[in-house]
Design a protein around this motif. Structure first.
Motif, PDB file in Angstrom:
ATOM      1  N   HIS A 124      36.324  50.982  52.201  1.00 25.89           N
ATOM      2  CA  HIS A 124      35.199  51.442  51.369  1.00 25.89           C
ATOM      3  C   HIS A 124      35.360  50.886  49.962  1.00 25.89           C
ATOM      4  CE1 HIS A 124      34.724  55.312  54.008  1.00 25.89           C
ATOM      5  NE2 HIS A 124      34.327  54.229  54.631  1.00 25.89           N
ATOM      6  N   ILE A 125      34.320  50.239  49.467  1.00 18.88           N
ATOM      7  CA  ILE A 125      34.367  49.680  48.103  1.00 18.88           C
ATOM      8  C   ILE A 125      33.412  50.457  47.204  1.00 18.88           C
ATOM      9  CG2 ILE A 125      33.830  47.638  46.689  1.00 18.88           C
ATOM     10  CD1 ILE A 125      34.526  45.894  49.111  1.00 18.88           C
ATOM     11  N   GLU A 126      33.865  50.764  46.000  1.00 20.22           N
ATOM     12  CA  GLU A 126      32.991  51.299  44.946  1.00 20.22           C
ATOM     13  C   GLU A 126      33.112  50.363  43.748  1.00 20.22           C
ATOM     14  OE1 GLU A 126      30.859  53.891  45.086  1.00 20.22           O
ATOM     15  OE2 GLU A 126      31.410  54.234  47.181  1.00 20.22           O
ATOM     16  N   THR A 127      32.043  50.215  43.009  1.00 21.24           N
ATOM     17  CA  THR A 127      32.070  49.268  41.881  1.00 21.24           C
ATOM     18  C   THR A 127      31.516  49.910  40.614  1.00 21.24           C
ATOM     19  OG1 THR A 127      29.849  48.459  42.339  1.00 21.24           O
ATOM     20  CG2 THR A 127      31.667  47.291  43.409  1.00 21.24           C
ATOM     21  N   MET A 128      31.817  49.317  39.477  1.00 21.68           N
ATOM     22  CA  MET A 128      31.159  49.692  38.221  1.00 21.68           C
ATOM     23  C   MET A 128      31.167  48.501  37.260  1.00 21.68           C
ATOM     24  SD  MET A 128      33.918  52.562  36.973  1.00 21.68           S
ATOM     25  CE  MET A 128      32.986  53.120  35.556  1.00 21.68           C
ATOM     26  N   SER A 129      30.343  48.581  36.238  1.00 22.09           N
ATOM     27  CA  SER A 129      30.256  47.478  35.279  1.00 22.09           C
ATOM     28  C   SER A 129      31.560  47.349  34.506  1.00 22.09           C
ATOM     29  CB  SER A 129      29.116  47.693  34.289  1.00 22.09           C
ATOM     30  OG  SER A 129      28.467  48.899  34.510  1.00 22.09           O
ATOM     31  N   CYS A 130      31.797  46.190  33.936  1.00 20.06           N
ATOM     32  CA  CYS A 130      33.053  46.014  33.206  1.00 20.06           C
ATOM     33  C   CYS A 130      32.897  45.035  32.046  1.00 20.06           C
ATOM     34  CB  CYS A 130      34.162  45.571  34.154  1.00 20.06           C
ATOM     35  SG  CYS A 130      33.842  44.068  35.068  1.00 20.06           S
ATOM     36  N   HIS A 131      33.937  44.884  31.279  1.00 22.61           N
ATOM     37  CA  HIS A 131      33.990  44.021  30.101  1.00 22.61           C
ATOM     38  C   HIS A 131      33.841  42.549  30.502  1.00 22.61           C
ATOM     39  CE1 HIS A 131      35.870  42.068  26.587  1.00 22.61           C
ATOM     40  NE2 HIS A 131      35.602  43.194  25.920  1.00 22.61           N
ATOM     41  N   ILE A 132      33.285  41.727  29.609  1.00 24.78           N
ATOM     42  CA  ILE A 132      33.103  40.300  29.905  1.00 24.78           C
ATOM     43  C   ILE A 132      34.420  39.602  30.271  1.00 24.78           C
ATOM     44  CG2 ILE A 132      30.930  39.802  28.676  1.00 24.78           C
ATOM     45  CD1 ILE A 132      32.577  39.027  26.207  1.00 24.78           C
ATOM     46  N   ALA A 133      35.550  40.144  29.809  1.00 23.64           N
ATOM     47  CA  ALA A 133      36.838  39.481  30.045  1.00 23.64           C
ATOM     48  C   ALA A 133      37.631  40.085  31.207  1.00 23.64           C
ATOM     49  CB  ALA A 133      37.678  39.545  28.779  1.00 23.64           C
ATOM     50  N   SER A 134      37.073  41.153  31.834  1.00 24.79           N
ATOM     51  CA  SER A 134      37.884  41.917  32.808  1.00 24.79           C
ATOM     52  C   SER A 134      37.385  41.815  34.241  1.00 24.79           C
ATOM     53  CB  SER A 134      37.872  43.404  32.445  1.00 24.79           C
ATOM     54  OG  SER A 134      38.667  43.653  31.334  1.00 24.79           O
ATOM     55  N   LEU A 135      38.308  41.899  35.172  1.00 28.53           N
ATOM     56  CA  LEU A 135      37.968  42.109  36.585  1.00 28.53           C
ATOM     57  C   LEU A 135      39.050  43.014  37.197  1.00 28.53           C
ATOM     58  CD1 LEU A 135      36.438  41.714  39.191  1.00 28.53           C
ATOM     59  CD2 LEU A 135      37.372  39.425  39.395  1.00 28.53           C
ATOM     60  N   PRO A 136      38.977  44.322  36.850  1.00 28.54           N
ATOM     61  CA  PRO A 136      39.986  45.243  37.402  1.00 28.54           C
ATOM     62  C   PRO A 136      39.722  45.507  38.891  1.00 28.54           C
ATOM     63  CG  PRO A 136      38.834  46.197  35.502  1.00 28.54           C
ATOM     64  CD  PRO A 136      38.038  45.016  35.949  1.00 28.54           C
TER      65      PRO A 136
END
Lengths: 286, 186
Positions: free
Chosen positions: A251-263
């Motif tokens: 199961h994947i959940e996502t949210m928006s993030c910083h231009i420099a990040s991919l947590p």
């Protein structure tokens, strides 16, 4: 303003603690039965058969399905027009955990301090995540999380250039490294985006979805399917003895993030995926 | 699938010599529970020659049970993840420990130590603690009662279902199982 007594919260938390530890969800049971049909390894099939037998004994005898009855994680959605009377929300929840773990003969697995390590004796404190929402109801979701699977979880701050392939690789590597430790067949919760702590939180929330319900976004739904296939090609199998059924769901959940990040965070659940919810006051289900 | 092999404790080298990774076993007799904190104390006690029980030929079950309901022998009981005991295991094997029951892969050092001391590592099925509880006939706390669930308990078990993971030849079921069923694109 509608009010809700703290005692009522305690009572419901007590019931949920016992209920989730003794009754493995029907979605999980269905997924294990399905896995039993697909598993090609004889030891793997034997393991899945014993798990199903165990889960039915636990439900019949109202006894814990696993001795590791976990640390309690509570997701609170508190309506801003509801007033709690007669005590604080967190005290009411912890009192419910205390009573539930005593009355249900559940194991007390919490220590006071990470280095001191003295058992608190009543499985408190619970980990409580609170969200204030509109409305006049209180929704409580409890999860009993064992350490075998929790210890195999991981978070990594990827670079945006790592992209979808980098994300998939990190998830599959985390499951491969976990091997037999988290009691496969597992459920894999994934959080992508946000920040280090919010990615971890949505990864855990992903475990709450009924098994194999897909992410509403087509791209992520396809990723879930693809990852489940890749993970079940690792060969780990039930309990790591070798086989095809390493995971029941991704199961994947996502949210928006910083231009420099991919947590990216991966939170693994064992086959005894235990959680349940209640909405208070009762009878006010949306 | 091959029938389960009957094994009773205490174990001697002869009992263990015939067991191979992947064999199903049903174990009967006395075993002792010990997990994280108890291992720390056992190793310290071994250093000063004051072990609370003789380890020779014995089997340790990495487990901390749930409390017993009135009238029951034990609450739910099942294996915890073994790697956390790896740091302590070679010392206990040197003291004569012959068998361990847990889940998950052991370190290289522990696997080598198992081979050297002609011992065996079994896996029980994690998350089947209600089922395993039915195989426990007697329970007695024999050391470290202050550790609650982590206390050392002497259990009498009958036909406890196990699988051999590490045998005296150095085989490892986890490695072999994955190799056999892996379908990864390399």
């Amino acid at each position: 303003m509608i009010s809700l007594s703290a005692d009522k919260i305690t009572k419901e938390v007590t019931k949920l603690c016992i209920g989730i530890n003794c009754n493995i969800g029907s979605d999980v049971i269905r997924a294990i039965r399905k896995a039993l049909k697909s598993e090609t390894s004889p030891i793997g099939r034997d393991v899945l058969g014993q798990i199903l037998k165990n889960d039915s004994i636990a439900a019949r005898d109202n006894t814990a399905a696993c001795q590791d009855t976990g640390i309690v994680i509570v997701f609170v959605r508190l309506g801003q027009d509801l007033r709690i009377t007669g005590g604080s929300l967190s005290d009411a929840i912890n009192e419910g955990v205390r009573q539930g773990y005593k009355k249900g003969y559940l194991r007390k697995s919490v220590v006071n301090d990470p280095l001191e390590r003295t058992n608190t004796g009543d499985n408190t404190p619970a980990v409580i995540h609170t969200e204030i929402v509109s409305g006049k109801k209180l929704e409580l979701t409890l999860m009993a999380k064992g350490a075998g699977s929790e210890n195999m979880s991981a978070v990594r701050m990827l670079s945006p250039s790592d992209g979808e392939n980098g994300v998939k690789k990190f998830i599959v590597d985390t499951v491969r490294n976990a091997g037999a430790n988290p009691c496969p067949p597992i459920v894999v919760g994934v959080g992508i985006g946000g920040t280090a702590e919010s990615a971890s939180l949505i990864a855990k929330k992903a475990l709450l979805r009924p098994l194999n319900t897909r992410n509403k976004n087509r791209r992520y739904a396809a990723m879930e399917r693809e990852l489940l296939k890749q993970i079940n090609n690792l060969g780990i199998g039930p309990q790591g003895f070798g086989g095809r059924m390493t995971a029941l769901a991704v199961h994947i959940e996502t949210m928006s993030c910083h231009i420099a990040s991919l947590p990216v965070a991966v939170n693994i659940n064992c086959h005894a995926a235990r959680h349940g919810s209640v909405i208070l006051p009762l009878g006010r289900i949306k | 699938m091959k029938k389960a092999i009957k094994v009773s404790t205490p174990l001697n080298t002869k009992d263990i010599a015939g067991l191979r990774a992947g064999d199903r076993v049903v174990l009967s007799g006395i075993i002792y529970t010990a997990r994280d904190m108890a291992h720390k104390r056992l190793v310290k006690a071994a250093g000063s020659g004051e072990l609370p029980f003789d380890l020779r030929g014995q089997v340790i079950f990495y487990a901390g049970p749930a409390p017993a309901k009135p009238g029951s022998v034990t609450g739910s009981i099942g294996p915890t993840t073994s790697y956390r005991m790896d740091a302590y295991t070679p010392v206990l094997l040197r003291c004569g420990l012959k068998g361990m029951i847990g889940k998950g892969q052991r370190s290289e050092e522990v696997r080598e130590s198992i081979r050297k001391h002609k011992a065996v590592y079994f896996a029980a099925i994690g998350g089947t603690a209600a089922l395993i509880a039915g195989k426990v006939k007697k329970v007695e706390i024999v050391a470290y009662g202050d550790l609650h669930t982590e206390a050392v308990r002497k259990l009498e078990v009958k036909n406890l279902p196990l699988i051999v993971v590490n045998d005296i030849e150095g085989n490892d079921l986890y490695n072999e199982g994955v190799m056999k069923y892996r379908r990864e694109k390399q």
